[in-house]
Design an enzyme around this catalytic site. Sequence first.
Site, short mmCIF file in Angstrom:
data_model
loop_
_atom_site.label_atom_id
_atom_site.label_comp_id
_atom_site.label_asym_id
_atom_site.label_seq_id
_atom_site.Cartn_x
_atom_site.Cartn_y
_atom_site.Cartn_z
N SER B 133 0.81 -1.21 0.00
CA SER B 133 0.00 0.00 0.00
C SER B 133 0.85 1.26 0.00
CB SER B 133 -0.93 0.01 1.21
OG SER B 133 -0.20 0.20 2.40
N LYS B 171 1.02 4.41 7.18
CA LYS B 171 0.24 5.25 6.27
C LYS B 171 0.71 6.70 6.38
CE LYS B 171 -2.84 2.32 4.54
NZ LYS B 171 -2.02 1.19 5.00
#
Lengths: 212, 212
Positions: B133, B171
Amino acid sequence: MNLKPSKRQQIFEFLCDFQNQYGYPPTVREIASAVGLASPASVQVHLRSLERDGFIERDPNKPRALKLNQPTKLSQLSESVGEQSETVTIPILGRVAAGTGVVAFEDRDGDLVLSRDMVGNGDHFALKVRGDSMVEMGIFENDWVVARAQKVAEVGEVVICGIFGDEATVKILSKLGEEVELLPANKNYQPIRANHEEVSIFGKVVALVRSF
Amino acid sequence: MNLKPSKRQQIFEFLCDFQNQYGYPPTVREIASAVGLASPASVQVHLRSLERDGFIERDPNKPRALKLNQPTKLSQLSESVGEQSETVTIPILGRVAAGTGVVAFEDRDGDLVLSRDMVGNGDHFALKVRGDSMVEMGIFENDWVVARAQKVAEVGEVVICGIFGDEATVKILSKLGEEVELLPANKNYQPIRANHEEVSIFGKVVALVRSF
DNA sequence: AATATTTTCGAACATTTGTTTGTACTGCGA
DNA sequence: TCGCAGTACAAACAAATGTTCGAAAATATT
């Protein structure tokens, strides 16, 4: 006579633990809930008792103004190092000498310290990445690539090499033989083909380090 | 670059002295009067700055809830020379405890040794990256991300966080407030929005290490 | 000179926190 | 049974404290 093993002891041990873990003392209410007392007033009694006996010092009306006079006796939890992993000090090279394939450790810009099991055996050097020709392999500008100094490599490996005596560059070795092919990892760049004599391999990339 | 010798340095030294002398940290107002600032608000910006750089850790809204990460060294602030590269042994965590925001060093999978100037001050931990990701930031599967343990971060920084008590994930922090937004670095993934209460930040990514 | 950026200030606010007060509850000895 | 001392509780209060906001001042940058 002054033996109040239960709550008083609990509170004092909690004080040590808390100070040890957080670096500052707890509040009265934090103590209460930690040792199972429902009212801050219940803690006061014990704190006064502990202060009277010299275990702690307090400053009235000030939050957390509580000093342990007998620093933790149950410290040193797991700070024991045991076996320490061997470290390797890897020189960061400003540029790579474009000589006969031997890496000269010139212009040392500092060092990179890694554990031996990260890079393996051999002599290593590090380079700061310039340009974005390897982004698709996750090698970005200003990253450090760590290479093991070696003059040969196999197809598919990522190598540090010099072409036409140019500055060192990191590429994927894709073909060997009379003609050597070097692949960038970026669609916007073209593969490089050169005569075997014009390409010198300095090392094989074994690690990458990025600092944010 | 990050040179703010005057007030920032004064404040950090005062923190060390005070903690040393009294056994507990000072309040914002005590700091203010000690370094010659008239408003507690003036101190806040410096404390935030010190926390951002990992010199201290704080717990919001709690009096004196302030932890020095390097009680002894006060020279580090002024862009120290760092002759001998001090090394830091960073534990590799198999998983991060999804507790109250405190990183529990459970399931230590080994260690990563880096030089101090690579990661800065504070307590650190490392995680092996799972999934893709974050590929657009050059963070690939099986890389190690090194994070400084801290419970706060600023918009735009790369953080390790847990959502809904799930496993820790890396993230980009993109929005703070009642609703927190976490951005992946991969067009194939969707941004994550969650209530402020459901997201706990474990640390800020300060380095990345890849082994080939 | 004009414009950002940083630093500082003052005031106000919501929360945290130490403390006090009064009241039960327990065990203990006379 | 009657005090008595120790402990625990809830409620309430005043003070201390972290934080935010807007604006002024200082400093850096263009």
